[in-house]
Design a protein around this motif. Structure first.
Motif, PDB file in Angstrom:
ATOM      1  N   THR A 190       0.826  -1.212   0.000  1.00 56.96           N
ATOM      2  CA  THR A 190       0.000   0.000   0.000  1.00 56.96           C
ATOM      3  C   THR A 190       0.858   1.258   0.000  1.00 56.96           C
ATOM      4  O   THR A 190       0.612   2.201  -0.771  1.00 56.96           O
ATOM      5  CB  THR A 190      -0.932   0.006   1.222  1.00 56.96           C
ATOM      6  N   TRP A 191       1.872   1.281   0.861  1.00 59.57           N
ATOM      7  CA  TRP A 191       2.746   2.452   0.942  1.00 59.57           C
ATOM      8  C   TRP A 191       3.496   2.649  -0.371  1.00 59.57           C
ATOM      9  O   TRP A 191       3.605   3.775  -0.871  1.00 59.57           O
ATOM     10  CB  TRP A 191       3.735   2.276   2.093  1.00 59.57           C
ATOM     11  N   GLY A 241       1.411   4.107  -2.993  1.00 59.24           N
ATOM     12  CA  GLY A 241       1.148   5.518  -2.719  1.00 59.24           C
ATOM     13  C   GLY A 241       2.292   6.423  -3.117  1.00 59.24           C
ATOM     14  O   GLY A 241       2.077   7.448  -3.767  1.00 59.24           O
ATOM     15  N   ASN A 299      -4.843   1.433  12.682  1.00 64.87           N
ATOM     16  CA  ASN A 299      -4.859   2.074  11.371  1.00 64.87           C
ATOM     17  C   ASN A 299      -3.490   2.716  11.145  1.00 64.87           C
ATOM     18  O   ASN A 299      -2.752   2.961  12.099  1.00 64.87           O
ATOM     19  CB  ASN A 299      -5.952   3.144  11.292  1.00 64.87           C
ATOM     20  N   ALA A 355      -1.067   5.859   9.428  1.00 65.13           N
ATOM     21  CA  ALA A 355      -1.041   7.236   8.945  1.00 65.13           C
ATOM     22  C   ALA A 355       0.349   7.552   8.420  1.00 65.13           C
ATOM     23  O   ALA A 355       1.355   7.261   9.075  1.00 65.13           O
ATOM     24  CB  ALA A 355      -1.421   8.207  10.057  1.00 65.13           C
ATOM     25  N   SER A 389       2.325  10.356   5.124  1.00 62.84           N
ATOM     26  CA  SER A 389       2.089  11.438   4.176  1.00 62.84           C
ATOM     27  C   SER A 389       3.231  11.519   3.179  1.00 62.84           C
ATOM     28  O   SER A 389       4.368  11.135   3.484  1.00 62.84           O
ATOM     29  CB  SER A 389       1.974  12.771   4.931  1.00 62.84           C
ATOM     30  N   GLY A 406      -3.834  15.123   1.345  1.00 68.65           N
ATOM     31  CA  GLY A 406      -4.527  14.039   0.677  1.00 68.65           C
ATOM     32  C   GLY A 406      -3.636  13.127  -0.134  1.00 68.65           C
ATOM     33  O   GLY A 406      -4.123  12.187  -0.769  1.00 68.65           O
ATOM     34  N   SER A 407      -2.310  13.348  -0.128  1.00 75.23           N
ATOM     35  CA  SER A 407      -1.433  12.519  -0.959  1.00 75.23           C
ATOM     36  C   SER A 407      -1.395  11.075  -0.488  1.00 75.23           C
ATOM     37  O   SER A 407      -1.056  10.179  -1.259  1.00 75.23           O
ATOM     38  CB  SER A 407      -0.011  13.100  -0.985  1.00 75.23           C
ATOM     39  N   ALA A 408      -1.735  10.836   0.764  1.00 73.01           N
ATOM     40  CA  ALA A 408      -1.765   9.467   1.273  1.00 73.01           C
ATOM     41  C   ALA A 408      -3.125   9.120   1.873  1.00 73.01           C
ATOM     42  O   ALA A 408      -3.251   8.215   2.676  1.00 73.01           O
ATOM     43  CB  ALA A 408      -0.667   9.263   2.313  1.00 73.01           C
ATOM     44  N   GLY A 409      -4.165   9.862   1.499  1.00 69.49           N
ATOM     45  CA  GLY A 409      -5.502   9.584   2.010  1.00 69.49           C
ATOM     46  C   GLY A 409      -6.137  10.815   2.614  1.00 69.49           C
ATOM     47  O   GLY A 409      -5.472  11.832   2.839  1.00 69.49           O
ATOM     48  N   GLU A 410      -7.419  10.717   2.913  1.00 67.36           N
ATOM     49  CA  GLU A 410      -8.154  11.884   3.382  1.00 67.36           C
ATOM     50  C   GLU A 410      -7.696  12.371   4.749  1.00 67.36           C
ATOM     51  O   GLU A 410      -7.925  13.528   5.111  1.00 67.36           O
ATOM     52  CB  GLU A 410      -9.653  11.564   3.425  1.00 67.36           C
ATOM     53  N   ASP A 438      -4.656  12.796   5.540  1.00 68.07           N
ATOM     54  CA  ASP A 438      -3.389  13.482   5.293  1.00 68.07           C
ATOM     55  C   ASP A 438      -3.640  14.969   5.055  1.00 68.07           C
ATOM     56  O   ASP A 438      -4.241  15.352   4.062  1.00 68.07           O
ATOM     57  CB  ASP A 438      -2.713  12.828   4.084  1.00 68.07           C
TER      58      ASP A 438
END
Length: 282
Positions: A106-107, A110, A210, A212, A214, A219-223, A225
């Protein structure tokens, strides 16, 4: 008269939903960096709860599992829990099992998406190719990429009735985070990128983790961020760490219930409206 009641509601009935930090607890390998002035922070001689709370309240930070930088064999799972009057958030270091359990894919997807043109210039033309390079290409596999991302530095945390905002202290560039020097073949490209460390978190005593992280822009790694900014400080020990803070916002505020003074004010307004209608109909 109606305006007076409205003003009264505005003053007396404005609820305060921000939580107050009441205490912290930790486990595992925890280090504290304190503000020393002059735009510098340095490693503290103490990691007790009072020192941690002080660090979180200014430009210091709290690091989890520092030694994982040197390889998975040094992994010491570590946590920091911040308790507020309206809930709690627990931060955790990231381990090999996390990366192998899906985080690595996932990372990598991204960061490749965020910086595909830069990776393409290195001949890395897909996220799968990047993941292979991190694990197998000596140019990257010797940098301990995933390990260096696994010891997060929590710079600050606040609570707002179930919604938590926090910042991770990091580096201005991905090249700096990997401690590359200008002679490294990857430096010209990786110095164009940003990447925070990765932290895992759980809310209000929950057991679900979860992640977290960036890549520098909102938003580059999700809302969750919220982007990044130059911190204005630097680690006095190495001269290059903690120069950028990465911002996050997680959870959702609980439904806001009006305070009693607000309800009384609204009732008064309702009475005034009813009386006004009665006079008009008389």
């Amino acid at each position: 008269m109606g305006a007076s009641v409205v003003a009264s509601v505005s003053v007396l009935g404005t609820p305060a939903f921000a939580g107050t930090l009441t205490g912290v607890s930790t486990s595992g390998d925890v280090r504290v960096f304190q503000e020393i002035g002059g735009g510098q922070v340095q490693l503290s001689g103490s990691n007790d709860n009072a020192t941690i709370m002080e660090a979180l309240g200014n430009t210091g930070n709290v690091e989890l599992d520092d030694n994982i930088d040197y390889g998975w064999a040094n992994e010491t799972p570590s946590t920091l829990t911040a308790n507020f009057t309206d809930g709690s958030i627990t931060f955790g270091s990231v381990g090999q099992a996390d990366w192998l359990g899906g985080l690595g894919t996932t990372w990598t997807n991204g960061i490749y998406s965020a910086y595909s043109s830069q990776f393409n210039s290195l001949g890395i033309t897909s996220a799968n190719a990047l993941l292979w390079s991190i694990n197998n290409n000596p140019l990257l596999s010797t940098k301990n990429v995933f390990q260096r991302l696994s010891d997060p530095n929590i710079q600050s945390v606040t609570s707002n009735n179930g919604e938590y905002s926090f910042e991770l202290a990091g580096h201005n560039t991905f090249a700096s985070g990997l401690q590359l020097n200008v002679a490294d073949p990857l430096y010209p490209v990786l110095s164009q990128m940003m990447a925070s460390e990765v932290v895992k978190y759980s809310l209000d005593g929950g057991t679900k983790w979860n992640y977290a992280y960036s890549f520098g822009t909102p938003g580059s790694a999700g809302e969750f961020d919220q982007g990044s900014y130059q911190s204005g400080v630097v680690d006095a020990g190495d001269g290059f760490s903690f120069t950028r803070n990465f911002k996050f916002k997680v959870g959702e505020p609980a439904a806001k219930v009006p305070e009693p003074s607000t309800l009384l004010g609204l009732a008064a307004i309702g009475g005034l409206v009813a009386a006004s209608k009665h006079r008009k109909n008389a």
